[in-house]
Design a protein around this motif. Structure first.
Motif, PDB file in Angstrom:
ATOM      1  N   ALA A   1       0.830  -1.211   0.000  1.00 54.27           N
ATOM      2  CA  ALA A   1       0.000   0.000   0.000  1.00 54.27           C
ATOM      3  C   ALA A   1       0.864   1.261   0.000  1.00 54.27           C
ATOM      4  N   VAL A   2       1.933   1.258   0.784  1.00 52.72           N
ATOM      5  CA  VAL A   2       2.835   2.411   0.812  1.00 52.72           C
ATOM      6  C   VAL A   2       3.500   2.589  -0.556  1.00 52.72           C
ATOM      7  N   ALA A   3       3.962   1.492  -1.150  1.00 48.45           N
ATOM      8  CA  ALA A   3       4.605   1.573  -2.471  1.00 48.45           C
ATOM      9  C   ALA A   3       3.616   2.067  -3.523  1.00 48.45           C
ATOM     10  N   ALA A   4       2.385   1.570  -3.489  1.00 50.60           N
ATOM     11  CA  ALA A   4       1.377   1.998  -4.459  1.00 50.60           C
ATOM     12  C   ALA A   4       1.023   3.469  -4.260  1.00 50.60           C
ATOM     13  N   ALA A   5       0.885   3.892  -3.012  1.00 50.15           N
ATOM     14  CA  ALA A   5       0.550   5.292  -2.728  1.00 50.15           C
ATOM     15  C   ALA A   5       1.663   6.224  -3.192  1.00 50.15           C
ATOM     16  N   THR A   6       2.915   5.834  -2.966  1.00 47.90           N
ATOM     17  CA  THR A   6       4.020   6.691  -3.397  1.00 47.90           C
ATOM     18  C   THR A   6       4.111   6.741  -4.919  1.00 47.90           C
ATOM     19  N   ASP A   7       3.656   5.678  -5.600  1.00 43.89           N
ATOM     20  CA  ASP A   7       3.639   5.688  -7.060  1.00 43.89           C
ATOM     21  C   ASP A   7       2.748   6.816  -7.566  1.00 43.89           C
ATOM     22  N   PHE A   8       1.573   6.943  -6.976  1.00 42.62           N
ATOM     23  CA  PHE A   8       0.671   8.023  -7.373  1.00 42.62           C
ATOM     24  C   PHE A   8       1.179   9.381  -6.899  1.00 42.62           C
ATOM     25  N   LEU A   9       1.669   9.439  -5.670  1.00 35.38           N
ATOM     26  CA  LEU A   9       2.087  10.705  -5.085  1.00 35.38           C
ATOM     27  C   LEU A   9       3.276  11.323  -5.803  1.00 35.38           C
ATOM     28  N   ASP A  10       4.294  10.513  -6.127  1.00 36.67           N
ATOM     29  CA  ASP A  10       5.471  11.102  -6.779  1.00 36.67           C
ATOM     30  C   ASP A  10       5.136  11.638  -8.163  1.00 36.67           C
ATOM     31  N   GLY A  11       4.285  10.936  -8.895  1.00 33.12           N
ATOM     32  CA  GLY A  11       3.871  11.433 -10.209  1.00 33.12           C
ATOM     33  C   GLY A  11       3.058  12.710 -10.100  1.00 33.12           C
ATOM     34  N   TYR A  12       2.152  12.751  -9.130  1.00 29.27           N
ATOM     35  CA  TYR A  12       1.332  13.938  -8.914  1.00 29.27           C
ATOM     36  C   TYR A  12       2.209  15.146  -8.563  1.00 29.27           C
ATOM     37  N   LEU A  13       3.123  14.947  -7.623  1.00 27.50           N
ATOM     38  CA  LEU A  13       3.990  16.052  -7.194  1.00 27.50           C
ATOM     39  C   LEU A  13       4.910  16.514  -8.317  1.00 27.50           C
ATOM     40  N   ALA A  14       5.446  15.571  -9.080  1.00 28.46           N
ATOM     41  CA  ALA A  14       6.338  15.949 -10.184  1.00 28.46           C
ATOM     42  C   ALA A  14       5.591  16.791 -11.217  1.00 28.46           C
ATOM     43  N   ARG A  15       4.347  16.407 -11.520  1.00 33.24           N
ATOM     44  CA  ARG A  15       3.569  17.206 -12.471  1.00 33.24           C
ATOM     45  C   ARG A  15       3.168  18.552 -11.872  1.00 33.24           C
ATOM     46  N   ARG A  16       2.754  18.551 -10.623  1.00 36.55           N
ATOM     47  CA  ARG A  16       2.321  19.794  -9.979  1.00 36.55           C
ATOM     48  C   ARG A  16       3.463  20.796  -9.880  1.00 36.55           C
ATOM     49  N   TRP A  17       4.643  20.332  -9.514  1.00 42.10           N
ATOM     50  CA  TRP A  17       5.794  21.204  -9.363  1.00 42.10           C
ATOM     51  C   TRP A  17       6.570  21.372 -10.668  1.00 42.10           C
ATOM     52  N   GLN A  18       6.083  20.744 -11.735  1.00 43.07           N
ATOM     53  CA  GLN A  18       6.691  20.811 -13.059  1.00 43.07           C
ATOM     54  C   GLN A  18       8.167  20.425 -13.044  1.00 43.07           C
ATOM     55  N   ILE A  19       8.450  19.299 -12.424  1.00 39.19           N
ATOM     56  CA  ILE A  19       9.827  18.790 -12.371  1.00 39.19           C
ATOM     57  C   ILE A  19       9.886  17.370 -12.952  1.00 39.19           C
ATOM     58  N   THR A  20       9.125  17.154 -14.017  1.00 40.36           N
ATOM     59  CA  THR A  20       9.129  15.843 -14.657  1.00 40.36           C
ATOM     60  C   THR A  20      10.358  15.725 -15.553  1.00 40.36           C
TER      61      THR A  20
ATOM     62  N   GLY B   1      12.724  10.114 -15.003  1.00 37.19           N
ATOM     63  CA  GLY B   1      11.749   9.912 -13.936  1.00 37.19           C
ATOM     64  C   GLY B   1      10.505   9.193 -14.422  1.00 37.19           C
ATOM     65  N   ALA B   2      10.003   9.577 -15.599  1.00 35.01           N
ATOM     66  CA  ALA B   2       8.827   8.918 -16.170  1.00 35.01           C
ATOM     67  C   ALA B   2       9.129   7.451 -16.477  1.00 35.01           C
ATOM     68  N   PHE B   3      10.327   7.189 -17.007  1.00 34.79           N
ATOM     69  CA  PHE B   3      10.721   5.810 -17.318  1.00 34.79           C
ATOM     70  C   PHE B   3      10.824   4.976 -16.043  1.00 34.79           C
ATOM     71  N   LEU B   4      11.531   5.495 -15.043  1.00 38.57           N
ATOM     72  CA  LEU B   4      11.715   4.746 -13.796  1.00 38.57           C
ATOM     73  C   LEU B   4      10.390   4.526 -13.067  1.00 38.57           C
ATOM     74  N   ASP B   5       9.501   5.519 -13.108  1.00 36.45           N
ATOM     75  CA  ASP B   5       8.192   5.372 -12.494  1.00 36.45           C
ATOM     76  C   ASP B   5       7.415   4.240 -13.163  1.00 36.45           C
TER      77      ASP B   5
END
Length: 159
Positions: free
Chosen positions: A9-28, A32-36
């Motif tokens: 659950a923690v791994a799955a939640a961080t999968d969504f969270l890191d993508g969301y934060l990267a897009r929100r902060w425009q640091i994609t 990062g997209a490949f590793l995600d």
């Protein structure tokens, strides 16, 4: 399975969270997209293989899910050769990830009784397989043209 479910659950939640934060902060980044994407596939594939081993997932369902992951990854690779085309995540792709994560999590903490012919997580697995197939159809209908290009038209990587 309790500890495994929490870690999953923690791994799955961080999968969504890191993508969301990267897009929100425009640091994609491309890396990062490949590793995600790879981390998501490793998490789902590894978890499904363990669930098959302990009798909590159907091998045919896992095959469909894993085959879709490999096929879409291949499609993205071919599209990348075509003028660096991008295959962005789709709404169906996000729905696929969510249903797969929920299904795997519920399979790890399986409820004690069946709901009709199946356990709750098995019903979710049927939904996850359907969403996975719809997601594959969506990606290939939108970006499958990259596969129909003649080989001579696709630039070869320098080795």
């Amino acid at each position: 399975f309790g500890i495994a479910a929490v870690v999953f659950a923690v791994a799955a939640a961080t999968d969504f969270l890191d993508g969301y934060l990267a897009r929100r902060w425009q640091i994609t980044t491309t890396l990062g997209a490949f590793l995600d994407s790879v981390a998501d596939k490793v998490l789902v594939t590894g978890s499904l293989l363990v669930l098959i081993e302990v009798g909590r997932a159907w091998s045919w369902a896992a095959f469909i899910i894993i085959a879709r992951e490999l096929a879409v990854m291949g499609l993205r690779g071919v599209a990348a050769l075509e003028d660096h085309s991008n295959v962005p995540p789709s709404l169906w792709g996000k729905a696929k990830a969510l249903t797969q994560f929920l299904t795997i999590g519920f399979a790890m903490v399986r409820f004690g009784s069946e709901w009709g012919p199946f356990f709750f997580d098995e019903w979710l697995m049927l939904i996850a397989v359907a969403v996975t197939l719809i997601s594959a159809w969506d990606y290939f209908s939108r970006f499958g043209g990259a596969l129909r290009r003649r080989t001579a038209d696709v630039p070869r990587p320098v080795t």
